[in-house]
Design a protein around this motif. Structure first.
Motif, PDB file in Angstrom:
ATOM      1  N   THR A  99       0.818  -1.206   0.000  1.00  0.00           N
ATOM      2  CA  THR A  99       0.000   0.000   0.000  1.00  0.00           C
ATOM      3  C   THR A  99       0.854   1.259   0.000  1.00  0.00           C
ATOM      4  N   ALA A 101       2.984   3.080  -1.878  1.00  0.00           N
ATOM      5  CA  ALA A 101       3.251   2.903  -3.308  1.00  0.00           C
ATOM      6  C   ALA A 101       4.405   3.716  -3.820  1.00  0.00           C
ATOM      7  N   SER A 102       5.378   4.001  -2.996  1.00  0.00           N
ATOM      8  CA  SER A 102       6.425   4.901  -3.460  1.00  0.00           C
ATOM      9  C   SER A 102       7.684   4.177  -3.911  1.00  0.00           C
ATOM     10  N   TYR A 103       7.618   2.870  -4.065  1.00  0.00           N
ATOM     11  CA  TYR A 103       8.842   2.139  -4.373  1.00  0.00           C
ATOM     12  C   TYR A 103       9.088   2.110  -5.875  1.00  0.00           C
TER      13      TYR A 103
ATOM     14  N   GLN B  31      -0.721   8.030  -6.021  1.00  0.00           N
ATOM     15  CA  GLN B  31       0.071   8.285  -4.815  1.00  0.00           C
ATOM     16  C   GLN B  31       1.524   8.657  -5.076  1.00  0.00           C
ATOM     17  N   SER B  32       2.126   8.098  -6.096  1.00  0.00           N
ATOM     18  CA  SER B  32       3.532   8.413  -6.326  1.00  0.00           C
ATOM     19  C   SER B  32       3.802   8.456  -7.818  1.00  0.00           C
ATOM     20  N   PHE B  33       4.847   9.183  -8.153  1.00  0.00           N
ATOM     21  CA  PHE B  33       5.080   9.553  -9.552  1.00  0.00           C
ATOM     22  C   PHE B  33       6.570   9.513  -9.848  1.00  0.00           C
ATOM     23  N   PHE B  34       6.889   9.092 -11.066  1.00  0.00           N
ATOM     24  CA  PHE B  34       8.290   8.982 -11.452  1.00  0.00           C
ATOM     25  C   PHE B  34       8.452   9.376 -12.908  1.00  0.00           C
ATOM     26  N   ASN B  91       1.809   5.601  -9.758  1.00  0.00           N
ATOM     27  CA  ASN B  91       1.346   4.497  -8.907  1.00  0.00           C
ATOM     28  C   ASN B  91       0.000   4.873  -8.307  1.00  0.00           C
ATOM     29  N   THR B  92      -0.954   3.995  -8.468  1.00  0.00           N
ATOM     30  CA  THR B  92      -2.315   4.254  -7.998  1.00  0.00           C
ATOM     31  C   THR B  92      -2.795   3.067  -7.187  1.00  0.00           C
ATOM     32  N   GLY B  97      -6.468  -3.090  -1.675  1.00  0.00           N
ATOM     33  CA  GLY B  97      -5.106  -2.935  -1.165  1.00  0.00           C
ATOM     34  C   GLY B  97      -4.072  -3.075  -2.257  1.00  0.00           C
ATOM     35  N   GLY B  98      -2.879  -2.710  -1.952  1.00  0.00           N
ATOM     36  CA  GLY B  98      -1.825  -2.745  -2.956  1.00  0.00           C
ATOM     37  C   GLY B  98      -1.973  -1.576  -3.905  1.00  0.00           C
ATOM     38  N   PHE B  99      -1.167  -1.588  -4.934  1.00  0.00           N
ATOM     39  CA  PHE B  99      -1.226  -0.492  -5.880  1.00  0.00           C
ATOM     40  C   PHE B  99      -0.885  -1.041  -7.253  1.00  0.00           C
TER      41      PHE B  99
END
Lengths: 116, 113
Positions: A99, A101-103, B31-34, B91-92, B97-99
């Motif tokens: 959960t 999710a920043s990896y 949630q996160s971005f690259f 990332n969503t 749960g999980g992404f």
């Protein structure tokens, strides 16, 4: 040096044959992933594994199978049921999945599969 | 509408130019971005993460605009070696749960002498 290796770099197969692509990592990462990339398209997730002996289907799992018997290894089998198997296959790993999710994911050099 | 969209380009710029790419995403809960860089017929390589406060690494600056749901990559003083395809990655969260990680199709950049 730590990293992800995939073999072979190029693979040619006849239609109707199953083929297994190798992916090994020595980064001590828990999570591993398989993607395929087609020209002009983004990577599409085939399967992923968050831990040894466990894996989940991605968005395009039909015609593929995987195993995760060891932390370091996540081989992908392209079966004869996969309708359009010719593609660039990329294996990736990340420290973990979940959960948080920043990896970020790190990729192997890929295998180009051509099926005729 | 695609979950992650990028202008495919190509962007053709002279050496020394400043160039910017945008990437839009559809899920506000992302949630996160690259940003990744991919050279022709090679694997993607992580260029930089994108933080809410923005981040800079040498000639590269990445920013996130959550209100408008896009991320950007700015390259200053372009070098010939910057020629590549730049992939936006989001990332969503998944239901249950999980992404999931979604890759954009990429923006091609050509830097010319």
């Amino acid at each position: 040096d730590g990293g992800i290796t995939q073999s072979p770099k190029y693979l040619f197969r006849k239609e109707g044959q199953n083929v297994t692509l190798s992916c090994e990592q020595n980064l001590n990462h828990d999570a591993m992933y398989w993607y395929r990339q087609d020209p002009g398209q983004g990577l599409r997730l085939i399967y992923y594994s968050q831990i040894v002996n466990d894996f989940q289907k991605g968005d395009i799992a039909e015609g593929y199978s995987v195993s995760r018997e060891k932390k370091e290894s996540f081989p992908l089998t392209v079966t004869s049921a996969q309708k359009n198997p010719t593609a660039f296959y990329l294996c990736a790993s990340s420290i973990r999945s979940g959960t948080a999710a920043s990896y970020e994911q790190y990729f192997g050099p890929g295998t180009r599969l051509t099926v005729t | 509408r695609k979950e992650v969209e990028q202008d495919p380009g190509p962007f053709n710029v002279p050496e020394g130019a400043t160039v910017a790419f945008n990437c839009t995403y559809s899920n506000s809960a992302s949630q996160s971005f690259f940003w990744y860089r991919q050279d022709c017929r090679k694997e993607p390589k992580l260029l930089m993460s994108v933080y809410s406060s923005g981040n800079e690494d040498g000639r590269f600056t990445a920013q996130l605009n959550r209100a408008s749901q896009y991320i950007s990559l700015l390259i200053r003083d372009s070098k010939l070696s910057d020629s590549a395809t730049y992939l936006c990655v989001v990332n969503t969260g998944r239901g249950g749960g999980g992404f999931k990680t979604i890759f954009g199709a990429g923006t091609r950049l050509f830097v010319k002498a």
